[in-house]
Design a protein around this motif. Structure first.
Motif, PDB file in Angstrom:
ATOM      1  N   ILE A   1      -4.813 -20.832  -9.991  1.00 35.81           N
ATOM      2  CA  ILE A   1      -5.017 -20.375  -8.613  1.00 35.81           C
ATOM      3  C   ILE A   1      -5.989 -21.289  -7.848  1.00 35.81           C
ATOM      4  N   LYS A   2      -6.962 -21.838  -8.552  1.00 33.68           N
ATOM      5  CA  LYS A   2      -7.955 -22.721  -7.918  1.00 33.68           C
ATOM      6  C   LYS A   2      -7.333 -23.991  -7.336  1.00 33.68           C
ATOM      7  N   HIS A   3      -6.137 -24.281  -7.779  1.00 35.04           N
ATOM      8  CA  HIS A   3      -5.443 -25.479  -7.318  1.00 35.04           C
ATOM      9  C   HIS A   3      -4.735 -25.240  -5.968  1.00 35.04           C
ATOM     10  N   LEU A   4      -4.599 -23.969  -5.603  1.00 39.68           N
ATOM     11  CA  LEU A   4      -3.919 -23.626  -4.343  1.00 39.68           C
ATOM     12  C   LEU A   4      -4.825 -23.955  -3.156  1.00 39.68           C
ATOM     13  N   PRO A   5      -4.245 -24.228  -1.984  1.00 42.82           N
ATOM     14  CA  PRO A   5      -5.075 -24.470  -0.799  1.00 42.82           C
ATOM     15  C   PRO A   5      -6.017 -23.282  -0.551  1.00 42.82           C
ATOM     16  N   ARG A   6      -7.193 -23.592  -0.029  1.00 38.13           N
ATOM     17  CA  ARG A   6      -8.227 -22.579   0.220  1.00 38.13           C
ATOM     18  C   ARG A   6      -7.724 -21.327   0.937  1.00 38.13           C
ATOM     19  N   ASN A   7      -6.962 -21.552   2.024  1.00 38.82           N
ATOM     20  CA  ASN A   7      -6.526 -20.394   2.821  1.00 38.82           C
ATOM     21  C   ASN A   7      -5.541 -19.507   2.061  1.00 38.82           C
ATOM     22  N   VAL A   8      -4.770 -20.124   1.153  1.00 33.70           N
ATOM     23  CA  VAL A   8      -3.851 -19.326   0.327  1.00 33.70           C
ATOM     24  C   VAL A   8      -4.663 -18.487  -0.662  1.00 33.70           C
ATOM     25  N   GLN A   9      -5.639 -19.141  -1.298  1.00 34.18           N
ATOM     26  CA  GLN A   9      -6.509 -18.415  -2.248  1.00 34.18           C
ATOM     27  C   GLN A   9      -7.170 -17.223  -1.573  1.00 34.18           C
ATOM     28  N   LYS A  10      -7.663 -17.474  -0.378  1.00 31.22           N
ATOM     29  CA  LYS A  10      -8.400 -16.443   0.347  1.00 31.22           C
ATOM     30  C   LYS A  10      -7.508 -15.227   0.617  1.00 31.22           C
ATOM     31  N   GLU A  11      -6.320 -15.484   1.138  1.00 33.15           N
ATOM     32  CA  GLU A  11      -5.382 -14.399   1.455  1.00 33.15           C
ATOM     33  C   GLU A  11      -4.970 -13.655   0.185  1.00 33.15           C
ATOM     34  N   LEU A  12      -4.701 -14.424  -0.845  1.00 37.61           N
ATOM     35  CA  LEU A  12      -4.271 -13.856  -2.119  1.00 37.61           C
ATOM     36  C   LEU A  12      -5.338 -12.922  -2.694  1.00 37.61           C
ATOM     37  N   LEU A  13      -6.576 -13.416  -2.747  1.00 37.56           N
ATOM     38  CA  LEU A  13      -7.657 -12.622  -3.328  1.00 37.56           C
ATOM     39  C   LEU A  13      -7.928 -11.370  -2.495  1.00 37.56           C
ATOM     40  N   GLN A  14      -7.732 -11.513  -1.203  1.00 39.01           N
ATOM     41  CA  GLN A  14      -7.933 -10.371  -0.308  1.00 39.01           C
ATOM     42  C   GLN A  14      -6.908  -9.262  -0.598  1.00 39.01           C
ATOM     43  N   VAL A  15      -5.648  -9.649  -0.730  1.00 42.54           N
ATOM     44  CA  VAL A  15      -4.606  -8.646  -0.993  1.00 42.54           C
ATOM     45  C   VAL A  15      -4.779  -8.052  -2.400  1.00 42.54           C
ATOM     46  N   ILE A  16      -5.198  -8.879  -3.348  1.00 40.14           N
ATOM     47  CA  ILE A  16      -5.451  -8.376  -4.706  1.00 40.14           C
ATOM     48  C   ILE A  16      -6.555  -7.312  -4.643  1.00 40.14           C
ATOM     49  N   GLU A  17      -7.593  -7.599  -3.884  1.00 35.90           N
ATOM     50  CA  GLU A  17      -8.721  -6.676  -3.749  1.00 35.90           C
ATOM     51  C   GLU A  17      -8.277  -5.360  -3.077  1.00 35.90           C
ATOM     52  N   VAL A  18      -7.566  -5.497  -1.974  1.00 30.39           N
ATOM     53  CA  VAL A  18      -7.137  -4.314  -1.208  1.00 30.39           C
ATOM     54  C   VAL A  18      -6.210  -3.407  -2.023  1.00 30.39           C
ATOM     55  N   THR A  19      -5.396  -3.996  -2.886  1.00 27.84           N
ATOM     56  CA  THR A  19      -4.382  -3.205  -3.606  1.00 27.84           C
ATOM     57  C   THR A  19      -4.805  -2.846  -5.032  1.00 27.84           C
TER      58      THR A  19
ATOM     59  N   GLN B   1       0.833  -1.203   0.000  1.00 30.43           N
ATOM     60  CA  GLN B   1       0.000   0.000   0.000  1.00 30.43           C
ATOM     61  C   GLN B   1       0.870   1.258   0.000  1.00 30.43           C
ATOM     62  N   GLU B   2       1.894   1.255   0.852  1.00 27.41           N
ATOM     63  CA  GLU B   2       2.769   2.432   0.941  1.00 27.41           C
ATOM     64  C   GLU B   2       3.488   2.709  -0.379  1.00 27.41           C
ATOM     65  N   ASN B   3       3.816   1.648  -1.092  1.00 24.50           N
ATOM     66  CA  ASN B   3       4.530   1.812  -2.369  1.00 24.50           C
ATOM     67  C   ASN B   3       3.588   1.841  -3.574  1.00 24.50           C
ATOM     68  N   SER B   4       2.289   1.827  -3.321  1.00 27.98           N
ATOM     69  CA  SER B   4       1.275   1.798  -4.379  1.00 27.98           C
ATOM     70  C   SER B   4       1.467   0.631  -5.362  1.00 27.98           C
ATOM     71  N   VAL B   5       1.722  -0.542  -4.796  1.00 33.17           N
ATOM     72  CA  VAL B   5       1.903  -1.748  -5.605  1.00 33.17           C
ATOM     73  C   VAL B   5       0.580  -2.511  -5.703  1.00 33.17           C
ATOM     74  N   ARG B   6       0.208  -2.852  -6.917  1.00 36.48           N
ATOM     75  CA  ARG B   6      -1.014  -3.623  -7.157  1.00 36.48           C
ATOM     76  C   ARG B   6      -0.627  -5.090  -7.301  1.00 36.48           C
ATOM     77  N   LEU B   7      -1.250  -5.936  -6.503  1.00 38.71           N
ATOM     78  CA  LEU B   7      -0.921  -7.362  -6.594  1.00 38.71           C
ATOM     79  C   LEU B   7      -1.807  -8.056  -7.622  1.00 38.71           C
ATOM     80  N   ASN B   8      -1.181  -8.970  -8.355  1.00 38.25           N
ATOM     81  CA  ASN B   8      -1.871  -9.744  -9.385  1.00 38.25           C
ATOM     82  C   ASN B   8      -1.333 -11.170  -9.281  1.00 38.25           C
ATOM     83  N   ALA B   9      -2.109 -12.133  -9.740  1.00 35.15           N
ATOM     84  CA  ALA B   9      -1.619 -13.515  -9.698  1.00 35.15           C
ATOM     85  C   ALA B   9      -1.924 -14.200 -11.017  1.00 35.15           C
ATOM     86  N   ILE B  10      -1.001 -15.035 -11.474  1.00 30.06           N
ATOM     87  CA  ILE B  10      -1.241 -15.845 -12.669  1.00 30.06           C
ATOM     88  C   ILE B  10      -0.986 -17.304 -12.322  1.00 30.06           C
ATOM     89  N   GLY B  11      -1.694 -18.183 -13.000  1.00 25.59           N
ATOM     90  CA  GLY B  11      -1.524 -19.608 -12.744  1.00 25.59           C
ATOM     91  C   GLY B  11      -2.855 -20.255 -12.425  1.00 25.59           C
TER      92      GLY B  11
END
Ligand code: IPE
Ligand code: IPE
Ligand code: MG
Length: 246
Positions: A108-126, A96-106
């Motif tokens: 993603i549905k194959h990742l464990p649920r809790n990883v997906q959840k955290e990832l999507l949350q940070v993507i949304e926030v940024t 947030q401080e550096n104005s970095v937008r997070l994105n993911a490729i791959g």
């Protein structure tokens, strides 16, 4: 003295991709567990992200976990997923401080649920950040990406949404995980291996390749600057002659 001053800021690569390799060997040479190599590698992620933002690089894509990496020992996979969650939680503030937008490729549905959840949350926030897009390649394989794109395109042809004549470079691009990213300008691989390991095969068609023997946990900003300066000293001809570029 830092190499930073030798970088031409008007000729930065728009998209840098990095195969972050050598965590395991870094640890082994120190008599440590591989896991500690991965943990140490997260520090290089942070410094590299900050250095890219500082220079004004618009896109940074990091190969963090390949489709083939699922075949590693269960305990290593589990640790890597845990580290990912931990790092996402820890780094969101800095992003947030550096104005970095997070994105993911791959796949993603194959990742464990809790990883997906955290990832999507940070993507949304940024998602509104504009300085740089940081893309994490997770459960990513270029062949998987191409198979996936081919299926989607065939499905559209079958359902008369597009015709075969519509299939061109741009259409294929639009069906890749990287659809919103420009082609890679500079691909860096650490640890001395000189291979691509199923990373961005389509997107590196005209990338400049840079290999360094440095293990990822030892990769510093100076190593990054060195790679960028090396890139800036190359002539990118895109099939033309040198004279045509003058
Ligand atoms: C790269 O380091 C990190 C991942 C592939 C997740 P490695 O774990 O491949 O390290 P080496 O190649 O065994 O040294
Ligand atoms: C490539 O590294 C994948 C990542 C860096 C995430 P690997 O260490 O898995 O590649 P190979 O097995 O040496 O080709
Ligand atoms: Mg490796």
């Amino acid at each position: 003295m830092s190499l930073k001053k030798n970088i031409d800021l008007d000729n930065l690569p728009k998209h840098i991709a990095i195969i972050m390799d050598g965590n395991g060997r870094w640890a082994k040479e120190k008599g440590l567990l591989r896991v500690l190599g991965h943990e140490s590698g997260t520090k290089s992620v942070r410094t590299t992200v900050e250095a890219c933002v500082d220079l004004g690089v618009e896109n940074l894509t990091l190969y963090a976990f390949s489709t083939e990496n699922w075949n590693r020992p269960k305990i290593e996979v589990k640790t890597l997923m845990g580290l990912l969650i931990f790092s996402l939680k820890k780094e969101v503030q800095t992003m947030q401080e550096n104005s970095v937008r997070l994105n993911a490729i791959g796949n993603i549905k194959h990742l464990p649920r809790n990883v997906q959840k955290e990832l999507l949350q940070v993507i949304e926030v940024t998602k509104k950040n504009t300085a740089m897009t940081l893309t994490l390649a997770l459960s990513y394989g270029s062949r998987d990406e191409i198979v996936n794109a081919t299926r989607q395109i065939c499905d559209k042809v079958k359902n008369n949404i597009i015709s075969i004549e519509n299939i061109d470079d741009a259409l294929i691009n639009q069906h890749l995980y990287t659809r919103n990213l420009p082609d890679v300008d500079l691909l860096i691989r650490t640890s001395g291996e000189k291979r691509i390991s199923n990373f961005l095969l389509w997107q590196i068609a005209y990338a400049e390749l840079y290999f360094t023997d440095v293990y990822w946990p030892d990769f510093t900003n100076e190593n990054l600057y060195e790679a960028i300066i090396n890139y800036q000293n190359r002539e990118r001809r895109f099939g033309k002659t040198s004279e045509q570029l003058k």
